[in-house]
Design a protein around this motif. Sequence first.
Motif, PDB file in Angstrom:
ATOM      1  N   TRP A 256       0.838  -1.208   0.000  1.00 25.32           N
ATOM      2  CA  TRP A 256       0.000   0.000   0.000  1.00 25.32           C
ATOM      3  C   TRP A 256       0.869   1.251   0.000  1.00 25.32           C
ATOM      4  O   TRP A 256       0.623   2.198  -0.764  1.00 25.32           O
ATOM      5  N   ARG A 257       1.909   1.258   0.801  1.00 25.40           N
ATOM      6  CA  ARG A 257       2.772   2.432   0.898  1.00 25.40           C
ATOM      7  C   ARG A 257       3.620   2.649  -0.355  1.00 25.40           C
ATOM      8  O   ARG A 257       4.051   3.766  -0.634  1.00 25.40           O
ATOM      9  N   LEU A 258       3.863   1.578  -1.109  1.00 27.12           N
ATOM     10  CA  LEU A 258       4.698   1.698  -2.312  1.00 27.12           C
ATOM     11  C   LEU A 258       3.918   2.195  -3.524  1.00 27.12           C
ATOM     12  O   LEU A 258       4.511   2.517  -4.551  1.00 27.12           O
ATOM     13  N   THR A 259       2.593   2.245  -3.412  1.00 24.25           N
ATOM     14  CA  THR A 259       1.734   2.527  -4.555  1.00 24.25           C
ATOM     15  C   THR A 259       1.388   4.010  -4.621  1.00 24.25           C
ATOM     16  O   THR A 259       1.118   4.650  -3.600  1.00 24.25           O
ATOM     17  N   ARG A 260       1.378   4.547  -5.808  1.00 22.56           N
ATOM     18  CA  ARG A 260       1.069   5.972  -5.996  1.00 22.56           C
ATOM     19  C   ARG A 260      -0.393   6.251  -5.654  1.00 22.56           C
ATOM     20  O   ARG A 260      -1.221   5.342  -5.571  1.00 22.56           O
ATOM     21  N   ARG A 261      -0.720   7.532  -5.480  1.00 20.98           N
ATOM     22  CA  ARG A 261      -2.120   7.918  -5.353  1.00 20.98           C
ATOM     23  C   ARG A 261      -2.873   7.503  -6.623  1.00 20.98           C
ATOM     24  O   ARG A 261      -2.406   7.720  -7.736  1.00 20.98           O
ATOM     25  N   GLY A 262      -4.007   6.872  -6.437  1.00 24.91           N
ATOM     26  CA  GLY A 262      -4.783   6.408  -7.578  1.00 24.91           C
ATOM     27  C   GLY A 262      -4.325   5.077  -8.141  1.00 24.91           C
ATOM     28  O   GLY A 262      -4.921   4.574  -9.098  1.00 24.91           O
ATOM     29  N   GLY A 263      -3.262   4.503  -7.556  1.00 25.10           N
ATOM     30  CA  GLY A 263      -2.769   3.212  -8.027  1.00 25.10           C
ATOM     31  C   GLY A 263      -3.539   2.057  -7.421  1.00 25.10           C
ATOM     32  O   GLY A 263      -4.569   2.239  -6.751  1.00 25.10           O
ATOM     33  N   ALA A 264      -3.052   0.846  -7.649  1.00 28.47           N
ATOM     34  CA  ALA A 264      -3.787  -0.354  -7.232  1.00 28.47           C
ATOM     35  C   ALA A 264      -2.864  -1.356  -6.558  1.00 28.47           C
ATOM     36  O   ALA A 264      -1.754  -1.603  -7.036  1.00 28.47           O
ATOM     37  N   VAL A 265      -3.349  -1.922  -5.455  1.00 27.57           N
ATOM     38  CA  VAL A 265      -2.661  -2.997  -4.749  1.00 27.57           C
ATOM     39  C   VAL A 265      -3.464  -4.277  -4.970  1.00 27.57           C
ATOM     40  O   VAL A 265      -4.670  -4.323  -4.682  1.00 27.57           O
ATOM     41  N   THR A 266      -2.806  -5.305  -5.495  1.00 27.12           N
ATOM     42  CA  THR A 266      -3.452  -6.594  -5.735  1.00 27.12           C
ATOM     43  C   THR A 266      -2.844  -7.624  -4.803  1.00 27.12           C
ATOM     44  O   THR A 266      -1.647  -7.891  -4.866  1.00 27.12           O
ATOM     45  N   VAL A 267      -3.680  -8.177  -3.928  1.00 24.25           N
ATOM     46  CA  VAL A 267      -3.225  -9.181  -2.964  1.00 24.25           C
ATOM     47  C   VAL A 267      -3.380 -10.556  -3.593  1.00 24.25           C
ATOM     48  O   VAL A 267      -4.503 -10.998  -3.873  1.00 24.25           O
ATOM     49  N   VAL A 268      -2.254 -11.216  -3.816  1.00 19.97           N
ATOM     50  CA  VAL A 268      -2.255 -12.540  -4.436  1.00 19.97           C
ATOM     51  C   VAL A 268      -1.999 -13.624  -3.388  1.00 19.97           C
ATOM     52  O   VAL A 268      -2.467 -14.755  -3.530  1.00 19.97           O
ATOM     53  N   GLY A 269      -1.251 -13.295  -2.328  1.00 17.02           N
ATOM     54  CA  GLY A 269      -0.952 -14.261  -1.280  1.00 17.02           C
ATOM     55  C   GLY A 269      -2.143 -14.494  -0.365  1.00 17.02           C
ATOM     56  O   GLY A 269      -2.917 -13.574  -0.087  1.00 17.02           O
ATOM     57  N   MET A 270      -2.281 -15.724   0.104  1.00 12.09           N
ATOM     58  CA  MET A 270      -3.380 -16.076   1.010  1.00 12.09           C
ATOM     59  C   MET A 270      -2.892 -15.985   2.450  1.00 12.09           C
ATOM     60  O   MET A 270      -1.917 -16.626   2.831  1.00 12.09           O
ATOM     61  N   GLY A 271      -3.574 -15.166   3.256  1.00  9.75           N
ATOM     62  CA  GLY A 271      -3.174 -14.965   4.636  1.00  9.75           C
ATOM     63  C   GLY A 271      -4.058 -15.687   5.628  1.00  9.75           C
ATOM     64  O   GLY A 271      -5.002 -16.397   5.258  1.00  9.75           O
ATOM     65  N   GLY A 272      -3.766 -15.493   6.911  1.00 10.61           N
ATOM     66  CA  GLY A 272      -4.523 -16.128   7.976  1.00 10.61           C
ATOM     67  C   GLY A 272      -5.700 -15.274   8.430  1.00 10.61           C
ATOM     68  O   GLY A 272      -5.660 -14.042   8.354  1.00 10.61           O
ATOM     69  N   LYS A 273      -6.742 -15.920   8.945  1.00 14.94           N
ATOM     70  CA  LYS A 273      -7.949 -15.191   9.325  1.00 14.94           C
ATOM     71  C   LYS A 273      -7.727 -14.293  10.533  1.00 14.94           C
ATOM     72  O   LYS A 273      -8.488 -13.336  10.739  1.00 14.94           O
ATOM     73  N   ASP A 274      -6.725 -14.548  11.345  1.00 14.50           N
ATOM     74  CA  ASP A 274      -6.467 -13.729  12.528  1.00 14.50           C
ATOM     75  C   ASP A 274      -5.413 -12.645  12.293  1.00 14.50           C
ATOM     76  O   ASP A 274      -5.098 -11.878  13.198  1.00 14.50           O
TER      77      ASP A 274
END
Length: 353
Positions: A256-274
Amino acid sequence: MARDDGDPRVEQVRLPAPGPGELRVRIRAAGLCHSDLSMVNGTMPVPFPLVLGHEAAGVVAGTGPGTTLPVGTQVVLNWAPACRACWFCRHDEPWLCAANTAPAVRRGVTAEGEPLHVTLGLGALAEEVVIPQAAAVPVPAGLPAESAALLGCAVLTGSGAVRNTARVAPGESVAVLGLGGVGLSVITAARAAGATPILAVDVAEAKRDLALAAGATDFLRSDDTLSRQVRERTGGRGVDHAFECVGRSTTIRAAWRLTRRGGAVTVVGMGGKDDLLTLSALDVFHSARTLRSSVYGSSDPDREVPVLARAVAEGTLDLSPLISGTIGLDEAPAALRRLARGEGARWVVTFPG
């Protein structure tokens, strides 16, 4: 096979004969994926005993009533076969098919007769599997098995995240966080899409050569200077697209911090529910960034796996940077431990022909 002691091992099991609409597939190669680790370490709750593995390729060795693929057909396994009837399938989102919600299903028994479960309906870290025909995607004969196996998860997930979910355009800038098999596949797809620069990010310096071989323009260590390094390479703005391929809230926040204003973050990794992700309401509003996930590359394997397979066969898609080595089944437990330590990209188990 995994049991509830968290220590994978090789064991004998007994599978049923193929029933109506089912195939028996002799596995030729199977990749070791972080999703397998998630089941072993409890990130994804599953029943035990459990045959691991969902990224694989093989040859049809037996058929049940009502099937149409003949014995000898080379196939890539699809761990999320679409029902083609639910709301999601009818609205062209087969990767969200309502029929694919269980991380493991009952199939077969152990050598002692104990009920057995298989990962994502496959349990592909095995000499043979019994699966629905819908979970077998035919590919050209003669395709190298170790490359074909990766098409079923790492390649389809990574390439789909770039092409289908984020729709990266030529000239757009990309950062990829986490350089396992999926992250490297994202890099390969970003290069094919004409992205530049392509910034590969990992905590391990050992991933540098892998990333550059896959097509990254730069390798950056994940440390306190990361945001500054990215902005120095993107005119002070940040990247147009950041792909998180780890599955941790800390890495998602970094993306999120690496992305420009108006850019997009795509989460591909699967994380834990907690593992909770926190972003401020002001940041979400002011940054105008988009945060989304990419499930199975937002792809339809029945259509896209054959396209990728042809690209491999024609030499236009080189998967060699993704493969750290081929091993026997007896070496799989040790390779899973290497994967947990972040060593290499994809270790592929191969079986005698």
